[in-house]
Design an enzyme around this catalytic site. Structure first.
Site, PDB file in Angstrom:
ATOM      1  N   PHE A 140      52.739  35.336 117.951  1.00 59.44           N
ATOM      2  CA  PHE A 140      53.321  36.364 117.091  1.00 59.44           C
ATOM      3  C   PHE A 140      53.613  35.764 115.727  1.00 59.44           C
ATOM      4  CE2 PHE A 140      56.646  38.930 115.153  1.00 59.44           C
ATOM      5  CZ  PHE A 140      56.102  40.196 115.287  1.00 59.44           C
ATOM      6  N   ASP A 225      54.281  27.800 112.605  1.00 63.83           N
ATOM      7  CA  ASP A 225      55.148  28.965 112.429  1.00 63.83           C
ATOM      8  C   ASP A 225      56.460  28.668 113.151  1.00 63.83           C
ATOM      9  OD1 ASP A 225      56.552  31.322 112.589  1.00 63.83           O
ATOM     10  OD2 ASP A 225      54.829  32.563 113.154  1.00 63.83           O
ATOM     11  N   LYS A 254      64.138  33.878 109.923  1.00 66.12           N
ATOM     12  CA  LYS A 254      65.169  34.193 110.912  1.00 66.12           C
ATOM     13  C   LYS A 254      66.517  33.475 110.672  1.00 66.12           C
ATOM     14  CE  LYS A 254      62.672  36.505 114.531  1.00 66.12           C
ATOM     15  NZ  LYS A 254      61.256  36.319 114.756  1.00 66.12           N
TER      16      LYS A 254
HETATM   17  C1  LIG Z   1      60.073  36.971 114.115  1.00 65.14           C
HETATM   18  C2  LIG Z   1      58.862  36.151 113.909  1.00 65.14           C
HETATM   19  C3  LIG Z   1      57.982  36.398 112.830  1.00 65.14           C
HETATM   20  C4  LIG Z   1      58.149  37.575 111.907  1.00 65.14           C
HETATM   21  O1  LIG Z   1      59.321  37.490 111.140  1.00 65.14           O
HETATM   22  P1  LIG Z   1      59.824  38.804 110.352  1.00 65.14           P
HETATM   23  O2  LIG Z   1      61.033  38.299 109.611  1.00 65.14           O
HETATM   24  O3  LIG Z   1      60.134  39.824 111.390  1.00 65.14           O
HETATM   25  O4  LIG Z   1      58.732  39.231 109.471  1.00 65.14           O
HETATM   26  C5  LIG Z   1      56.920  35.539 112.653  1.00 65.14           C
HETATM   27  N1  LIG Z   1      56.710  34.509 113.473  1.00 65.14           N
HETATM   28  C6  LIG Z   1      57.526  34.236 114.510  1.00 65.14           C
HETATM   29  C7  LIG Z   1      57.259  33.052 115.374  1.00 65.14           C
HETATM   30  C8  LIG Z   1      58.613  35.057 114.779  1.00 65.14           C
HETATM   31  O5  LIG Z   1      59.391  34.811 115.831  1.00 65.14           O
END
Ligand SMILES: *Cc1c(COP(=O)(O)O)cnc(C)c1O
Length: 404
Positions: A140, A225, A254
């Site tokens: 994700f 990420d 986050k």
């Molecule tokens: C939550 C998340 C995203 C997306 O972040 P947003 O602030 O919702 O755009 C991308 N990568 C990972 C691993 C995430 O957990």
């Protein structure tokens, strides 16, 4: 003062685009790891706003940083830099592998920047067609068209075709599969050190090392990420520090703002110059208000006490969950690092994760899912032990409904 407009949960269905299906109560205030709804019912918060509220709710360090900056300067636009953003950039570069930072407002935007940087580096290399991106099944990376295409859950992207092309997905933790698709035309490999939304699945260290070696061999950028794993979540400042594998690009969001929207893409002096003036941008990214809060949150978390505290709480959580699992044996496996914990349901309870979090809400506990079969906990990094105890007691009451 005029009375605020009275609102209820059913108004969500009246007025909101229905991409979410929120719980049937509305939280109105929080303190530490507790939240209260409109009826003043109390909840223990094991969700942490999806790995965001790293200091819990209304922590004085964040509140003070926000209110102090709010009286000074909110926004100036990118024609001017500002003091909070420079201080935050210094903190991020001094404490990580990175030399340079690009600021934005979310995880998706940070990954969008990372993928665009990789395409630009590929273009500038002069190697024809060096635009391929390798990503992993179940990953994700956010909801923009590019990041949702890099993500490995087709259900999130297929409705929005035509998608950006040149992205190849292979099985996570399968180095041979990655080797088969990484070549001279690859400009980037993007991977989560722990797949968060995909089910709290840690990457094997050998897998990450292998990706590092392949990226070096073929001149591709290794992008970690760390939107979910970053800023102390795993007990290290960033999860790459647990693996010993250093990426070329790291994305963080986050927990970075502790609840204030902010994101960042970190990279090195080798790659940053490819994003020359005008190649990429954002109106709000690096805004003084967000940067001031993030600077205070980052400083608070990046101490041995807080990071050790995360590891300690991990063990405390695991002991409590394992004990619970002897009474209600519904979890096949409990996995994750630090305060990113996934409880995998046994086959006979497959698909029940959402029900469990709904029942948890009824018992006064906020919890998350990570796919249909995993209950996920991402609480505040400083959640008190007594709140963990109380939350587990409420979870136990919720699980008794499953047993019925
Ligand atoms: C939550 C998340 C995203 C997306 O972040 P947003 O602030 O919702 O755009 C991308 N990568 C990972 C691993 C995430 O957990």
């Amino acid at each position: 003062m005029e009375q605020p407009i009275s609102v209820t949960r059913s108004n969500f269905n009246d007025w909101m685009v229905p991409v979410f299906a929120p719980a049937n109560f509305i939280p109105v205030r929080g303190e530490g790891s507790r939240i209260w709804d409109q009826e003043n019912k109390e909840y223990i918060d094991f969700a942490g706003g999806i790995a965001v509220n790293a200091l819990g709710h209304a922590h004085p360090v964040a509140v003070n940083a926000l209110t102090e900056q709010a009286t000074k300067l909110w926004h100036v636009g990118n024609g001017y830099t500002n003091e909070p953003v420079l201080r935050l950039a210094k903190q991020l570069t001094e404490n990580t592998f990175a030399d340079k930072v690009f600021f934005c407002n979310s995880g998706a935007e940070a990954n969008e920047a990372a993928l665009k940087l990789a395409r630009k580096v590929g273009l500038d290399s002069g190697v024809a067609g060096k635009s391929g991106i390798v990503a992993f099944n179940n990953a994700f990376h956010g909801r923009t068209l590019f990041t949702v295409s890099a993500g490995g859950q087709p259900k999130y992207s297929q409705d929005f075709a035509p998608l950006p092309n040149g992205i190849n997905h292979v099985a996570f933790n399968d180095l041979e599969a990655a080797k088969a698709v990484i070549n001279e035309q690859t400009c980037a490999v993007i991977v989560e050190p722990i797949q968060g939304e995909g089910g709290v699945i840690p990457a094997d260290i050998e897998f990450l090392k292998g990706l590092r070696a392949l990226c070096d061999e073929f001149g591709a950028l290794l992008i970690f990420d760390e939107v979910q794993t970053g800023v102390g979540r795993t007990g290290a400042l960033y999860a790459y520090m647990n693996s010993g594998v250093i990426p070329d690009v790291l994305t963080t969001a986050k927990a970075l703002g502790g609840g204030f929207p902010v994101g960042a893409m970190l990279t090195t002096d080798k790659f940053a110059p490819h994003f020359s003036v005008g190649t990429h941008g954002t109106t709000y990214g690096g805004n003084p208000l967000a940067s001031a809060v993030a600077g205070a949150v980052f400083e608070f978390i990046n101490t041995p006490e807080v990071l050790e505290g995360v590891k300690h709480r991990h063990q405390y959580f695991l002991d409590a969950l394992n004990k619970l699992n002897t009474e209600y044996p519904i979890f096949e496996e409990i996995r994750g690092q630090g305060l990113l914990i996934g409880c995998v349901l046994k086959a006979e309870y497959a698909g029940k994760a959402k029900d469990i979090t709904t029942w948890a809400g009824e018992e006064g506990l906020l919890a998350l899912i990570a796919g249909p079969n995993v209950v996920r906990f991402t609480p505040s990094l400083i959640i008190p032990e007594q709140d963990i105890d109380e939350g587990i007691a409420r979870l136990k009451r919720a699980l008794s409904k499953l047993a019925k």
